[in-house]
Design a protein around this motif. Structure first.
Motif, short mmCIF file in Angstrom:
data_model
loop_
_atom_site.label_atom_id
_atom_site.label_comp_id
_atom_site.label_asym_id
_atom_site.label_seq_id
_atom_site.Cartn_x
_atom_site.Cartn_y
_atom_site.Cartn_z
N GLU A 60 0.80 10.80 4.59
CA GLU A 60 0.99 9.43 5.10
C GLU A 60 -0.07 8.48 4.53
OE1 GLU A 60 0.20 10.71 9.28
OE2 GLU A 60 -0.98 8.87 9.41
N CYS A 61 -1.32 8.96 4.46
CA CYS A 61 -2.39 8.05 4.02
C CYS A 61 -2.26 7.74 2.53
CB CYS A 61 -3.76 8.63 4.36
SG CYS A 61 -4.08 8.60 6.14
N SER A 62 -1.83 8.74 1.74
CA SER A 62 -1.60 8.48 0.31
C SER A 62 -0.50 7.43 0.15
CB SER A 62 -1.20 9.77 -0.41
OG SER A 62 -2.32 10.62 -0.56
N ALA A 63 0.59 7.59 0.91
CA ALA A 63 1.73 6.68 0.78
C ALA A 63 1.38 5.28 1.27
CB ALA A 63 2.94 7.23 1.54
N MET A 64 0.61 5.20 2.36
CA MET A 64 0.25 3.88 2.91
C MET A 64 -0.72 3.16 1.98
SD MET A 64 -0.27 5.00 6.82
CE MET A 64 1.07 5.36 7.93
N ASN A 65 -1.66 3.90 1.40
CA ASN A 65 -2.57 3.30 0.43
C ASN A 65 -1.78 2.67 -0.70
OD1 ASN A 65 -5.64 3.49 0.38
ND2 ASN A 65 -5.06 5.43 1.33
N MET A 66 -0.82 3.45 -1.23
CA MET A 66 -0.02 2.99 -2.36
C MET A 66 0.76 1.74 -1.98
SD MET A 66 0.59 4.49 -5.34
CE MET A 66 0.71 6.25 -5.07
N ARG A 67 1.33 1.74 -0.78
CA ARG A 67 2.18 0.62 -0.37
C ARG A 67 1.36 -0.65 -0.12
NH1 ARG A 67 6.43 0.45 4.68
NH2 ARG A 67 6.57 -1.81 4.82
N TYR A 68 0.23 -0.51 0.54
CA TYR A 68 -0.48 -1.72 0.98
C TYR A 68 -1.62 -2.12 0.05
CZ TYR A 68 2.27 -1.42 5.17
OH TYR A 68 3.34 -1.39 6.02
N LEU A 69 -2.15 -1.17 -0.72
CA LEU A 69 -3.33 -1.50 -1.53
C LEU A 69 -3.14 -1.19 -3.01
CD1 LEU A 69 -6.07 -0.19 0.95
CD2 LEU A 69 -5.42 -2.56 0.55
N GLY A 70 -2.16 -0.38 -3.37
CA GLY A 70 -1.94 -0.05 -4.78
C GLY A 70 -2.43 1.33 -5.15
N GLU A 71 -2.39 1.64 -6.45
CA GLU A 71 -2.71 3.00 -6.90
C GLU A 71 -4.19 3.32 -6.77
OE1 GLU A 71 -1.23 3.18 -10.91
OE2 GLU A 71 0.73 3.89 -10.21
#
Ligand SMILES: [Zn+2]
Length: 466
Positions: free
Chosen positions: A209-220
């Motif tokens: 979840e944290c990997s996916a949320m980082n990607m969605r809200y902050l980028g790679e």
């Protein structure tokens, strides 16, 4: 002047350089919402609130994301015990925690994503990991991350793969290729919340979840990844493995971890039965007390939390409030006024030097106490007018970086009434002009200060929060 940050990844203190000039992308792991939040959760939120407030004070724009884990074994177990819908239970604690953050004067994160609202992104990331050969689905519909495909697995926690694997609690699944492989997706069991996926009905594992949320809200790539130091392994180790295997790029520039809160020398935990909930704490103490205690300890160390420490915190808070007493004289010139101006400059410089050094709030607080002494001495010497107001202004600015409200216990309904009324008049005009964002901001900021605004067709009323 450069800010330096201790980076758990390198075990070194490094100059703070962001990916984009002036912009900070910060992600902090939030709570699993299955029960009352305790002061340990509050500590982590307050530590990263110090970090955010200081970076904003230094002119950075901070995008701050904190997640709520609202899909989890513990939530399901507790909901079943209470005969409640897991989603409803989680939702209740999410709302409670947001309210508690307001009462703790934690600046609202830019985004507060929940697992249940990030399922599409999670599935897309798992699919990508399978395509790149880093994950595999099993016949029963679980998906695992293949740890052996990640050459530098273990770099954050400094564990060799074999140690890391033996440190993992294994729900021994015959279908796993290796013992250390961890779940990205879990096939649905009867009576559990589940979502459709390419692998059948199921739900995400925790780390993805944290990997996916980082990607969605902050980028790679992000600047700061934060959390309690109990999350270094396996949670953050696995987050790095997932994200970097997916993007092929370094993930977080700085990994920051706060120490754990210790009650009478023991780590506070549910299993030890020694929790103090945030509500229990706030029923007896001002949120400022917790902030003063945390600031005085320093974020990386374990925080001792007992009645002596809290009593010290209460006394320190009283001393801080003393700086806000009005001037009694009106002297604006002469040696005492010059001395005050010198002390103000020195205190601000000392505060910044401390905070630049890996957010050393204990040093920052010491500089603020120097300023308190200078202000109180100047008052005694009959200084007032502009020099005194300037000194109190700097004091307000610096204490605000530590999120201190410093509302005196005497500040009751009577004394604030004219100011709140005035704000409500302004807000009424904004609403007429359809300036909803500004009008909401006033309502939210008042709420953060403990003033609840209620709107009705007849107009707005206000009351103090309980
Ligand atoms: Zn996390």
């Amino acid at each position: 002047m450069t800010i330096v940050v201790y980076n758990t990844l390198t075990r070194e203190t490094e100059p703070f350089e962001t990916l984009e000039p002036g912009q900070v992308r910060m992600y902090v792991c939030g709570p699993t919402v299955y029960d009352e939040a305790h002061v340990g959760h509050a500590m982590s939120s307050i530590v990263f609130d110090f970090v955010r407030r200081y970076l904003e004070y230094r002119g950075y724009q901070v995008r701050h994301v904190m997640n709520f884990t609202d899909v989890d074994d513990k939530i399901i177990a507790r909901a079943h015990k209470l005969g409640e819908d897991p989603a409803a239970l989680a939702n209740r604690y999410v709302e409670r925690y947001q309210d508690q953050l307001d009462r703790l004067n934690v600046r609202r994160p830019t985004a507060l994503p929940r697992v249940s609202q990030t399922i599409d992104e999670i599935i897309a990331m798992i699919e990508g990991l399978i395509e790149r050969g880093h994950a595999y689905a099993t016949p029963s519909g679980d998906v695992y991350f293949r740890v052996h495909t990640d050459a530098d697995y273990g770099k954050l926690s400094r564990r060799k793969l074999e140690e890391a694997v033996s440190g993992t609690r294994v729900t021994s699944s015959e279908e796993k290729l290796d013992e250390g492989d961890f779940a990205l997706w879990k096939a649905a069991k009867p009576g559990e919340p589940s979502w459709d996926s390419p692998w059948g009905k199921g739900r995400p594992g925790w780390h993805i979840e944290c990997s996916a949320m980082n990607m969605r809200y902050l980028g790679e790539q992000i600047d700061i990844h934060g959390g309690g130091n109990d999350l270094i392994f396996p949670h953050h180790e696995n987050e790095i493995a997932q994200t970097e295997s997916f993007t092929g790029k370094p993930f977080a520039r700085y990994w920051m971890h706060n120490g754990m809160l210790q009650l009478k020398g023991e780590k506070m935990s549910k299993s030890l039965g020694n929790l103090v909930t945030i509500d229990e704490f706030l029923a007896e103490h001002d949120a400022d007390v917790l902030r003063v205690v945390i600031a005085g300890s320093g974020y990386r160390k374990p925080l001792m939390f007992n009645s002596d420490v809290l009593a010290d915190g209460e006394r320190a808070l009283e001393r801080l409030r003393s700086a806000l007493r009005p001037a009694t004289g009106d002297g604006t010139a002469g040696p005492a006024a010059e001395q005050l101006a010198d002390h103000v400059r020195a205190a601000r410089a000392a505060f910044e030097a401390a905070m630049d050094n890996d957010f050393n709030t204990a040093g920052g607080l010491a500089a603020i106490f120097d300023l308190v002494r200078a202000i109180n001495a100047a008052r005694d010497a009959g200084i007032g007018g502009e020099p005194f107001a300037d000194a109190q202004g700097v004091f307000r600015t610096l204490t605000d970086v530590l999120g201190l409200r410093l509302a005196g216990p005497e500040a009751g309904e009577q004394s604030i009434a004219p100011f709140v009324e005035l704000l409500l008049v302004v807000r009424q005009d904004l609403r007429k002009a359809k300036q909803w964002a500004l009008s909401d901001k006033i309502r939210d900021e008042l709420k953060a200060l403990g003033v609840i605004v209620e709107d009705s067709p007849q107009g707005s009323t206000w009351r103090l929060a309980d």
